[in-house]
Each structure stands twice: as C-alpha cells, then as structure tokens.
Enzyme design. Structure first.
Site, PDB file in Angstrom:
ATOM      1  CD  GLU A  12     110.790  43.117 -84.301  1.00 19.77           C
ATOM      2  OE1 GLU A  12     109.584  43.566 -84.258  1.00 19.77           O
ATOM      3  OE2 GLU A  12     110.962  41.940 -84.752  1.00 19.77           O
TER       4      GLU A  12
ATOM      5  CE  LYS B  87     107.074  45.226 -88.705  1.00 21.52           C
ATOM      6  NZ  LYS B  87     107.059  44.075 -87.909  1.00 21.52           N
TER       7      LYS B  87
ATOM      8  CB  CYS C 268     109.790  41.710 -88.121  1.00 22.43           C
ATOM      9  SG  CYS C 268     108.833  39.983 -87.847  1.00 22.43           S
TER      10      CYS C 268
END
Length: 272
Positions: free
Chosen positions: A36, A94, A146
């Site tokens: 990430e 995301k 994540c």
C-alpha cells in the site's frame, strides 16, 4: 521504511528506486506486488514517469500491482488506490476508508474547529462499489487495500469475477504489536471463504501467500527488506459461502431458536 520517513519528499525517489531495482531482479515472475502506497507520488505524476519501466514489464510478460495515491483533476479529492501496469491494467479506489486516518466523519462540521487549532484533517474519498477487478495477463484479480479485507461481504461481492485475491497494506502503524498478525489471520479467513489464493503484500509484515484453504504457504519475515517469491494457483467457480453468504447460518439459527421455543412449550405442558 519508518512511518515518520515514508512521506518525506527526499525519501520518495529512493523508495521508488529500491522497489524498481527489486522488481528488475524478478522479471521472470508473472506478477509482482508492491505494498500500500509503495509509491508516494500521485498516480497522475508517476504514470508518465514510469512509462518505460511499464513497457519493460510488459515486454517480459510481467504485471506490476502497486499501491499509489491518486488525486482528482481539480486537486480537491484524494484516493487510496491500487494500480496494475506492465502486462496488466486497472486502477482501483479503496472503498472502505479508515475513520480519522483517511477521512474525518462529519468533516464539514468538525473541519472548521480543527482549523482553529491548526490540526490536519484527512480528506480521502471512497471509490465506487461496482469497480471492476484488475487484470494481470489473462487473470482477474480482486484487490483490497488494508482493512478492506476485514469486510467479508465486500470480498464476497468482488470474488466472483476473480481468479485470485490480492490485499496490500501499510502495517507499519501496528509497530511490533499483534495487529499485523491479527490482520494476517483475517486474510486467511477471506481466502478460505472465497476458495481463492490470496497474495498479501505489506511494507513491514506480514507478507504472505495464502492458499484456497486459508493456509499460509509462504511468508516473509517482519521488519526486513526482502522479497518473497512463490506460486499462486488460479481458481474458478464459487464456494457455497460466496453463493449464499450468511443466509444458511441465519436460517439455521432461526430454526434452532424456534425448535428450542417449541421444545420448551412441549416440556412445560408435559410436566403440567
């Protein structure tokens, strides 16, 4: 890289060069995954800069998937993204953002108050719910950033069009706590539920390959600059969980409750 160094301007170039050098040593791989925000430049900045690198990846039939921030054309909205380049394509934003880390709840109301105290406010925007999976050669890859891997329903929704799963994370925030290991265990659950291999790439650990049974088949050490190479198998089809979700469990639970209630009534009447 330490959290307090990651976003420093003079560290961005060095960090990117390290990732590129490590990748050049693995051009025999079909897929290379960076963590990430491995790239700390904005996507619009870095894409033309890496055009020759992307072409070299494509020529060797290697797909690179990396975390990268993106910014809207007007410069107002920021996104936490995954980018596929080389012998692949796609840009994923995301969907599940971390409160107070990536966005501030009720930011329109709290923001002016934080401005008074000169406190920074995060203003990342979430991506759409119906984004397509990434492509790596002929494979479809369901991407998760994540703690998105925590949300079983999101994984269930995206896995149908994928051959395997990828999750990238910046787990440096956890330090030496058990958070990184807990995060890994959650990923193992998602792999088993989906019946897919899952590749997990992190900056400080735990980077791992997880098979369709939720078992770790390869794992890199924490807090050590290294690369992890292993084979990942592509799977098609869907598991019963992907098909039906939690409904069979809820129906069974309701049946047990009704059965227990009726059994109690029968026993009470019998005793009377």
């Amino acid at each position: 890289m330490k959290q307090d160094e990651k976003w420093l301007a003079h560290m961005a170039g060095k960090s990117l060069a390290d990732y590129q050098q490590a990748t050049m040593e693995h051009l025999d791989s079909d897929l290379v995954v960076w963590p990430e925000t491995a790239i700390t430049y904005a996507y619009s900045q870095i894409r033309p800069h890496l055009s020759s690198f992307s072409q070299e990846l494509a020529d060797s039939n290697t797909t690179l998937i990396t975390g990268v921030p993106d910014v809207s054309d007007d410069g107002k909205d920021y996104y936490n993204a995954i980018w596929a380049t080389g012998n692949g394509f796609g840009l994923y934003y995301k969907q599940r953002l971390v409160p107070f880390g990536e966005y501030t709840p009720l930011g329109d109301y709290i923001g002016p108050l934080l401005d008074i105290f000169q406190m920074p406010i995060s203003n990342f925007k979430s991506g759409d719910d119906n984004q397509p999976v990434l492509q790596a050669g002929e494979w479809g890859i369901a991407p998760f950033i994540c703690y998105e891997i925590v949300y079983a329903e999101q994984v269930r929704r995206m896995v149908r069009d994928s051959d395997f799963l990828i999750t990238i994370s910046n787990d440096g925030w956890f330090g030496t706590s058990f958070g990184s290991w807990q995060h890994l265990q959650i990923a193992q659950f998602r792999a088993k539920e989906a019946g897919r291999y899952l590749i997990r790439a992190t900056n400080t650990g735990v980077t791992a390959f997880i098979n369709e049974k939720g078992e770790i088949v390869a794992q890199a050490p924490q807090f050590k600059q290294t690369t992890l190479t292993a084979e990942a198998k592509a799977f098609t089809g869907i598991t019963p969980y992907v098909s039906f979700g939690y409904w069979p469990t809820l129906i069974l639970l309701a049946f047990c409750i009704v059965f227990s209630y009726l059994s109690g009534l029968f026993t009470k009447r019998k005793n009377n």
